[in-house]
Design an enzyme around this catalytic site. Structure first.
Site, PDB file in Angstrom:
ATOM      1  N   GLU A 168       0.821  -1.205   0.000  1.00 41.35           N
ATOM      2  CA  GLU A 168       0.000   0.000   0.000  1.00 41.35           C
ATOM      3  C   GLU A 168       0.864   1.267   0.000  1.00 41.35           C
ATOM      4  O   GLU A 168       0.832   2.064   0.948  1.00 41.35           O
ATOM      5  CB  GLU A 168      -0.976  -0.042   1.167  1.00 41.35           C
ATOM      6  CG  GLU A 168      -2.003  -1.160   0.985  1.00 41.35           C
ATOM      7  CD  GLU A 168      -3.124  -1.147   2.009  1.00 41.35           C
ATOM      8  OE1 GLU A 168      -2.911  -0.654   3.140  1.00 41.35           O
ATOM      9  OE2 GLU A 168      -4.216  -1.631   1.683  1.00 41.35           O
ATOM     10  N   ASN A 187       2.838   6.892   5.288  1.00 44.26           N
ATOM     11  CA  ASN A 187       1.855   7.916   5.605  1.00 44.26           C
ATOM     12  C   ASN A 187       0.420   7.388   5.567  1.00 44.26           C
ATOM     13  O   ASN A 187      -0.471   7.993   4.999  1.00 44.26           O
ATOM     14  CB  ASN A 187       2.003   9.091   4.633  1.00 44.26           C
ATOM     15  CG  ASN A 187       1.293  10.318   5.168  1.00 44.26           C
ATOM     16  OD1 ASN A 187       0.743  10.274   6.272  1.00 44.26           O
ATOM     17  ND2 ASN A 187       1.295  11.391   4.413  1.00 44.26           N
ATOM     18  N   HIS A 407     -18.533  -8.990   5.550  1.00 39.13           N
ATOM     19  CA  HIS A 407     -17.195  -8.428   5.769  1.00 39.13           C
ATOM     20  C   HIS A 407     -16.496  -9.169   6.899  1.00 39.13           C
ATOM     21  O   HIS A 407     -17.054  -9.311   7.990  1.00 39.13           O
ATOM     22  CB  HIS A 407     -17.276  -6.938   6.117  1.00 39.13           C
ATOM     23  CG  HIS A 407     -15.923  -6.295   6.244  1.00 39.13           C
ATOM     24  ND1 HIS A 407     -15.533  -5.579   7.346  1.00 39.13           N
ATOM     25  CD2 HIS A 407     -14.854  -6.301   5.406  1.00 39.13           C
ATOM     26  CE1 HIS A 407     -14.290  -5.146   7.166  1.00 39.13           C
ATOM     27  NE2 HIS A 407     -13.861  -5.577   6.004  1.00 39.13           N
ATOM     28  N   HIS A 408     -15.293  -9.665   6.605  1.00 41.14           N
ATOM     29  CA  HIS A 408     -14.454 -10.307   7.623  1.00 41.14           C
ATOM     30  C   HIS A 408     -13.137  -9.561   7.733  1.00 41.14           C
ATOM     31  O   HIS A 408     -12.193  -9.854   6.998  1.00 41.14           O
ATOM     32  CB  HIS A 408     -14.125 -11.759   7.216  1.00 41.14           C
ATOM     33  CG  HIS A 408     -15.290 -12.686   7.245  1.00 41.14           C
ATOM     34  ND1 HIS A 408     -15.268 -13.905   6.609  1.00 41.14           N
ATOM     35  CD2 HIS A 408     -16.510 -12.590   7.841  1.00 41.14           C
ATOM     36  CE1 HIS A 408     -16.429 -14.523   6.810  1.00 41.14           C
ATOM     37  NE2 HIS A 408     -17.206 -13.743   7.539  1.00 41.14           N
ATOM     38  N   GLU A 409     -13.065  -8.558   8.585  1.00 42.81           N
ATOM     39  CA  GLU A 409     -11.749  -7.980   8.890  1.00 42.81           C
ATOM     40  C   GLU A 409     -11.097  -8.939   9.885  1.00 42.81           C
ATOM     41  O   GLU A 409     -11.646  -9.196  10.949  1.00 42.81           O
ATOM     42  CB  GLU A 409     -11.897  -6.581   9.504  1.00 42.81           C
ATOM     43  CG  GLU A 409     -10.603  -5.959  10.008  1.00 42.81           C
ATOM     44  CD  GLU A 409      -9.499  -5.906   8.941  1.00 42.81           C
ATOM     45  OE1 GLU A 409      -9.673  -5.234   7.937  1.00 42.81           O
ATOM     46  OE2 GLU A 409      -8.448  -6.596   9.136  1.00 42.81           O
ATOM     47  N   HIS A 477      -8.616  -7.896   0.968  1.00 40.14           N
ATOM     48  CA  HIS A 477      -7.818  -6.667   1.075  1.00 40.14           C
ATOM     49  C   HIS A 477      -6.588  -6.962   1.934  1.00 40.14           C
ATOM     50  O   HIS A 477      -6.637  -7.807   2.830  1.00 40.14           O
ATOM     51  CB  HIS A 477      -8.640  -5.554   1.724  1.00 40.14           C
ATOM     52  CG  HIS A 477      -9.595  -4.905   0.765  1.00 40.14           C
ATOM     53  ND1 HIS A 477      -9.797  -3.547   0.719  1.00 40.14           N
ATOM     54  CD2 HIS A 477     -10.382  -5.446  -0.201  1.00 40.14           C
ATOM     55  CE1 HIS A 477     -10.675  -3.269  -0.237  1.00 40.14           C
ATOM     56  NE2 HIS A 477     -11.063  -4.407  -0.794  1.00 40.14           N
ATOM     57  N   GLU A 478      -5.511  -6.287   1.638  1.00 41.08           N
ATOM     58  CA  GLU A 478      -4.232  -6.420   2.369  1.00 41.08           C
ATOM     59  C   GLU A 478      -3.627  -7.828   2.282  1.00 41.08           C
ATOM     60  O   GLU A 478      -2.754  -8.188   3.064  1.00 41.08           O
ATOM     61  CB  GLU A 478      -4.347  -5.987   3.850  1.00 41.08           C
ATOM     62  CG  GLU A 478      -4.697  -4.551   4.059  1.00 41.08           C
ATOM     63  CD  GLU A 478      -6.184  -4.273   4.009  1.00 41.08           C
ATOM     64  OE1 GLU A 478      -6.586  -3.293   3.373  1.00 41.08           O
ATOM     65  OE2 GLU A 478      -6.953  -5.049   4.610  1.00 41.08           O
ATOM     66  N   GLU A 496      -7.664  -6.246  -3.151  1.00 41.50           N
ATOM     67  CA  GLU A 496      -7.144  -4.871  -3.179  1.00 41.50           C
ATOM     68  C   GLU A 496      -5.640  -5.007  -3.420  1.00 41.50           C
ATOM     69  O   GLU A 496      -5.167  -4.858  -4.533  1.00 41.50           O
ATOM     70  CB  GLU A 496      -7.469  -4.153  -1.873  1.00 41.50           C
ATOM     71  CG  GLU A 496      -7.122  -2.684  -1.920  1.00 41.50           C
ATOM     72  CD  GLU A 496      -7.266  -2.019  -0.566  1.00 41.50           C
ATOM     73  OE1 GLU A 496      -7.743  -0.894  -0.524  1.00 41.50           O
ATOM     74  OE2 GLU A 496      -6.857  -2.614   0.463  1.00 41.50           O
ATOM     75  N   GLU A 502      -9.108   4.405  -0.903  1.00 37.82           N
ATOM     76  CA  GLU A 502      -9.343   4.792   0.489  1.00 37.82           C
ATOM     77  C   GLU A 502      -8.236   5.696   1.038  1.00 37.82           C
ATOM     78  O   GLU A 502      -8.493   6.540   1.904  1.00 37.82           O
ATOM     79  CB  GLU A 502      -9.456   3.532   1.363  1.00 37.82           C
ATOM     80  CG  GLU A 502      -8.170   2.715   1.377  1.00 37.82           C
ATOM     81  CD  GLU A 502      -8.291   1.383   2.127  1.00 37.82           C
ATOM     82  OE1 GLU A 502      -9.405   0.986   2.451  1.00 37.82           O
ATOM     83  OE2 GLU A 502      -7.244   0.773   2.380  1.00 37.82           O
TER      84      GLU A 502
HETATM   85  C1  NOJ Z   1      -8.696  -1.731   4.955  1.00 40.31           C
HETATM   86  C2  NOJ Z   1      -9.540  -2.055   3.762  1.00 40.31           C
HETATM   87  O1  NOJ Z   1      -8.835  -1.814   2.566  1.00 40.31           O
HETATM   88  C3  NOJ Z   1     -10.794  -1.222   3.833  1.00 40.31           C
HETATM   89  O2  NOJ Z   1     -11.574  -1.396   2.666  1.00 40.31           O
HETATM   90  C4  NOJ Z   1     -11.552  -1.558   5.081  1.00 40.31           C
HETATM   91  O3  NOJ Z   1     -12.642  -0.683   5.196  1.00 40.31           O
HETATM   92  C5  NOJ Z   1     -10.678  -1.424   6.334  1.00 40.31           C
HETATM   93  N1  NOJ Z   1      -9.435  -2.074   6.154  1.00 40.31           N
HETATM   94  C6  NOJ Z   1     -11.353  -2.003   7.555  1.00 40.31           C
HETATM   95  O4  NOJ Z   1     -11.459  -3.375   7.437  1.00 40.31           O
HETATM   96 CA    CA Z   2      -6.481  -1.490   2.181  1.00 44.12          CA
END
Ligand code: NOJ
Ligand code: CA
Length: 698
Positions: A168, A187, A407-409, A477-478, A496, A502
């Protein structure tokens, strides 16, 4: 229908240099064994050297290395020319045409054998190490891979600093000799910065020679192997593979028979050939999912951007509330985004405007405690906050014909995620979810592994496989950047895995050239969930004290739906912002996300990109043109349209005074009748773009 022609040319025992040509005969790869028995290769394009003699080899832990003392046992060649159909994609048919050469090598002293397989396509070369089944190379540990890429000049490069946990970053454009990754500041407030190394950069690495040849170093089919970064000796223009280590410094644990990923070098004097290449997908295994009917393109909105701009929060109670509350009970902060009521508002909006889905982030418990605390068991992926009624929301969405997106963070607490995965997928099935957006923010928990190491590569692939068994699509993502694996698991619809839109909400953001580079780098490996469509461009709209902004014009945000390929595209801004610019929003409502054909009309990494695409099921075309910080005037021939048809073209363009910094929301919409013989003049403002829809009239 799969068309396949194999031609086995010859197999024999040789020791001198061998070479193979691309089908077009413009690209040549040569292979030989040096005096010390080192395997080496070189690449020429139109008779000019692109990669000078470069060594190949694998360093083993606790065993003799596989780098020298080899002899050639045999060389085999074959040609492949086939066509296959991706489930979702930029085109309905993908041609896979290459010449292949396999060098079977052995080390007389150890008796060990390896094969190096080379493929030469028209737009690039690829090679991989193969470890056949054998007695004294059964289970083994790779402590290093010594694949060199010795370039011949001080090329211009678009590079990201080596970081085993994240891609990123914005790209830096510089000469190879000027690459220096000291003092790079992400940053982004996360502060991973997990490795330093003055001259480590990430792949894919896009370059251009002074003579105008485009070169891209990348990899394909990273499966059960770590990601490859690149070490650079700047004054020699020499790169060497830098595999991402595990917690104790080992690179990969393997069992023969097995293979490494493909190392790829794309070469062309036409940038459009690189950006449209399907070589990375061609190097992956065909689809392993039998019934792919659950894999569907999707346009969606979501309870998402409002958190990024600070209007609401992911957490229910406000950060630290859980620790500070005397009774340990969470007290609502009043700013929670994912409430039943707010989600219904998004569902209504999706239904009214024809979107397929609604993503909701922050619906589940744990968000008070994730970022910064990095607890292992913070999310269970099944327990909603008290103000979010799963059943009510899902019944409501179902009645309106809208799919909810899970959504699974994970907060990179990966063991925790794997422990909960079955229960998390069961909940999704119970409520009819067909897609999940996952996230891997922060360092891996428990600490030790990197996002790009073998363990995590296996994790992302494992989740895709388990999701496939459950008929679920994944957008991660990530995660580590994709290398074409969604040919094999097309339910891994997007990722992503680069610096997304974002970042513009809460950091210095992405400079206007960012989106002109991603198609030459990140997108070569698979679709990107960039989250375009931001109409309220300046964050001062939400809070006067804020200076952050998206580095774009409004028209460019529309063009990104075409230039940034993904079969799942978010209309990322808030519904109320779309209501206020309803005429421009029409393009997002209209644009397709799955394609029959794509024509890259103009391309220059770091400068501009123009692409036209025809929808998969229908006759409409869409065009997206974007530029960097420089305004651009260009004329586009519409000869991609079907002859003998008339089209209504609706052109969404930068207004006369548009400028990404001073006047980003200045746009014009005009309609005209065109045919395949027409030409259109486009004016793109600084940081601007043009989006066009072509609808046949008759
Ligand atoms: C980073 C992700 O790229 C973003 O889309 C998400 O909203 C946040 N993490 C929280 O999970
Ligand atoms: Ca991200």
């Amino acid at each position: 229908m799969k068309k396949l022609s194999y031609l086995v040319l010859f197999i024999c025992t040789i020791s001198s240099a061998q070479s193979i040509l691309s089908p077009s005969k413009e690209l040549q790869l040569s292979f030989s064994i040096s005096k010390e028995g080192k395997p080496t290769y070189s690449v020429n394009f139109k008779n000019q050297p692109i990669v000078k003699e470069s060594s190949l080899g694998i360093v083993l832990k606790d065993a003799d290395d596989l780098v020298a003392n080899f002899k050639i046992d045999s060389i085999g060649q074959k040609s492949v020319n086939e066509t296959w159909q991706p489930v979702l994609g930029e085109q309905s048919n993908i041609k896979n045409n290459y010449n292949e050469m396999t060098a079977a090598l052995s080390q007389p002293a150890t008796g060990r054998r390896i094969n190096i397989i080379f493929r030469v396509f028209d737009e690039g070369v690829a090679f991989r190490y193969e470890f056949p089944k054998q007695k004294n190379l059964n289970y083994f540990i790779i402590s290093d891979e010594k694949t060199e890429f010795n370039l011949v000049g001080n090329h211009k490069a678009f590079w990201l600093p080596g970081d085993f946990d994240s891609q990123e970053y914005p790209y830096t454009e510089s000469k190879l000799s000027e690459i220096n990754t000291d003092n790079i500041d992400r940053n982004n407030g996360i502060g991973l910065k997990s490795i330093s190394g003055k001259y480590i950069v990430q792949s894919p690495l896009m370059m251009k020679t002074a003579e105008g040849v485009y070169i891209n170093i990348f990899e394909a089919a990273v499966v059960n192997y770590p990601v490859m970064h690149l070490d650079l000796v700047p004054e020699a223009y020499q790169f060497t593979s830098h595999l991402v280590p595990n917690a104790i410094g080992d690179k990969a644990y393997l069992h023969a028979p097995c293979v490494s990923p493909w190392r790829t070098i794309m070469v062309s004097d036409d940038a459009r050939e690189i950006v449209s290449s399907k070589m990375i997908f061609n190097l992956n295994e065909p689809c392993k999912i039998e019934d792919t009917s659950f894999i569907k393109p999707m346009k969606f909105v979501g309870v998402w951007w409002e958190m990024h701009v600070g209007k609401s929060t992911w957490d229910y109670a406000g950060s630290q509330n859980a620790q500070n509350a005397a009774d340990g009970q969470l007290k609502p902060s009043g700013k929670h985004g994912a409430t039943t009521e707010n989600t219904k508002y998004y569902v209504d909006f999706a239904a009214k405007h024809g979107f397929d889905g609604v993503l909701v982030e922050g619906w589940n418990t744990g968000w008070e405690d994730w970022f910064g605390n990095w607890k292992e068991n913070v999310f269970d992926f099944v327990t909603p906050y008290p103000d979010y009624n799963l059943k009510e929301v899902n019944d409501y969405a179902k009645a309106k014909g809208v799919k909810m997106i899970m959504h699974h963070e994970t907060s990179s607490s990966v063991a925790n995620y794997e422990r909960h995965l079955d229960r998390a997928f069961k909940l999704m099935k119970d409520y009819g979810y067909t897609a999940v957006k996952s996230g891997y923010v922060g360092r891996i928990i428990p600490r030790g592994e990197f996002h790009d190491g073998q363990t995590m590569v296996n994790h992302y692939n494992y989740v895709a496989q388990r999701a496939a068994e459950n008929k679920i699509m994944v957008d991660s993502h990530e995660s580590s950047r994709p290398t074409g694996y969604n040919r094999t698991y097309p339910n891994y619809v997007a990722a992503e895995a680069a610096r997304g839109n974002e970042f513009n909400a809460w950091s210095v953001g992405n400079p206007p050239m960012h989106e002109t580079i991603l198609p030459f780098t990140r997108l070569l490996g698979g679709p990107m969930d960039y989250t375009p469509g931001i109409f309220e461009i300046k964050m001062s709209y939400y809070d006067k004290s804020k200076t952050e902004q998206v580095h774009t014009t409004l028209a460019k945000q529309l063009a990104l739906y075409v230039t940034m390929y993904s079969p799942v595209q978010m209309a990322a801004d808030l519904p109320e912002n779309y209501e206020r610019y309803a005429d421009a929003f029409q393009f997002i409502k209209d644009v397709a996300v799955d394609w029959q054909d794509s024509k890259y009309l103009e391309a220059e990494p770091g400068d501009y990109l123009t692409v036209a695409r025809k929808e998969k099921k229908g006759e409409r075309w869409f065009l997206g043109a974007i530029t960097d910080e420089n305004a651009r005037d260009t004329q586009v021939k519409l000869d991609f349209l079907s002859p003998n048809k008339k089209y209504k073209a609706v052109i969404y363009q930068d207004g006369k005074d548009a400028d990404w910094k001073n006047n980003p929301k200045n746009y014009d919409i005009k309609t005209m009748e065109v045919t395949s013989k027409s030409k259109i003049n486009l004016h793109l403002a600084n940081g601007g773009g043009t989006a066009i829809s072509f609808q046949p009239i008759n």
